[in-house]
Design a protein around this motif. Sequence first.
Motif, mmCIF file in Angstrom:
data_model
loop_
_atom_site.group_PDB
_atom_site.id
_atom_site.type_symbol
_atom_site.label_atom_id
_atom_site.label_comp_id
_atom_site.label_asym_id
_atom_site.label_seq_id
_atom_site.Cartn_x
_atom_site.Cartn_y
_atom_site.Cartn_z
ATOM 1 N N GLU A 1 -9.133 -0.660 -0.815
ATOM 2 C CA GLU A 1 -7.699 -0.679 -1.092
ATOM 3 C C GLU A 1 -6.874 -0.237 0.102
ATOM 4 O OE1 GLU A 1 -6.285 2.968 -3.497
ATOM 5 O OE2 GLU A 1 -8.337 2.581 -4.161
ATOM 6 N N ASP B 1 -4.284 1.862 2.130
ATOM 7 C CA ASP B 1 -3.872 3.261 2.159
ATOM 8 C C ASP B 1 -2.458 3.381 2.706
ATOM 9 O OD1 ASP B 1 -4.445 6.225 2.113
ATOM 10 O OD2 ASP B 1 -4.080 5.940 4.261
ATOM 11 N N ASP B 2 -2.176 2.705 3.832
ATOM 12 C CA ASP B 2 -0.863 2.810 4.468
ATOM 13 C C ASP B 2 -0.648 1.585 5.351
ATOM 14 O OD1 ASP B 2 1.589 3.915 5.145
ATOM 15 O OD2 ASP B 2 0.765 5.232 6.684
ATOM 16 N N SER C 1 -4.022 1.185 7.356
ATOM 17 C CA SER C 1 -5.181 2.005 7.008
ATOM 18 C C SER C 1 -5.622 1.604 5.609
ATOM 19 C CB SER C 1 -4.878 3.500 7.104
ATOM 20 O OG SER C 1 -3.821 3.871 6.261
ATOM 21 N N TYR C 2 -6.936 1.683 5.408
ATOM 22 C CA TYR C 2 -7.506 1.237 4.142
ATOM 23 C C TYR C 2 -8.718 2.093 3.799
ATOM 24 C CZ TYR C 2 -10.746 -1.211 7.266
ATOM 25 O OH TYR C 2 -11.659 -1.510 8.237
ATOM 26 N N ILE C 3 -9.110 2.032 2.547
ATOM 27 C CA ILE C 3 -10.248 2.798 2.057
ATOM 28 C C ILE C 3 -11.519 1.963 2.230
ATOM 29 C CG2 ILE C 3 -11.246 4.033 0.082
ATOM 30 C CD1 ILE C 3 -8.474 5.092 1.006
ATOM 31 N N VAL D 1 -11.125 6.809 5.008
ATOM 32 C CA VAL D 1 -9.928 6.034 5.315
ATOM 33 C C VAL D 1 -10.081 5.537 6.752
ATOM 34 C CG1 VAL D 1 -7.429 6.071 5.572
ATOM 35 C CG2 VAL D 1 -8.510 7.418 3.764
ATOM 36 N N LYS E 1 -8.411 3.452 9.934
ATOM 37 C CA LYS E 1 -7.149 2.989 10.506
ATOM 38 C C LYS E 1 -7.453 1.820 11.440
ATOM 39 C CE LYS E 1 -7.060 6.207 14.335
ATOM 40 N NZ LYS E 1 -7.936 6.508 15.069
#
Length: 114
Positions: free
Chosen positions: A64, A66-67, A78-80, A85, A87
């Motif tokens: 998913e 993240d930012d 950024s993602y899981i 996490v 970047k």
Amino acid sequence: MSFDAMAAAVDWLDACRAGDIEALLEMYAEDAVVSCGCDELTISGRDGLRAYWAARLRERPATELDDLQPSHGGTLISYISGKTVVKALLSFDAAGKIKTLSCGPLQQDCASSC
């Protein structure tokens, strides 16, 4: 119509999450370079990118968002991935293709990241 680097980064993450190597490769410029901070690798060329993404999508799938933030000349996303996490800084060429990708974990533990 102007190019939207933020939307392109979301499309990139969607292709990662779907495990769609062909869609990912289509997003990269012919002379693109990927720098993976986890494995301290630099990858270029279609064959190199294909091998890199095949392994990453199998071993460390993205789950998913993240930012997402604009960055000079590109996008920082950024993602899981697992418990980490990751970047990724994507920069684009004039045609809207990914020119460079630099990725790594937000934390120093690379065992389950990027």
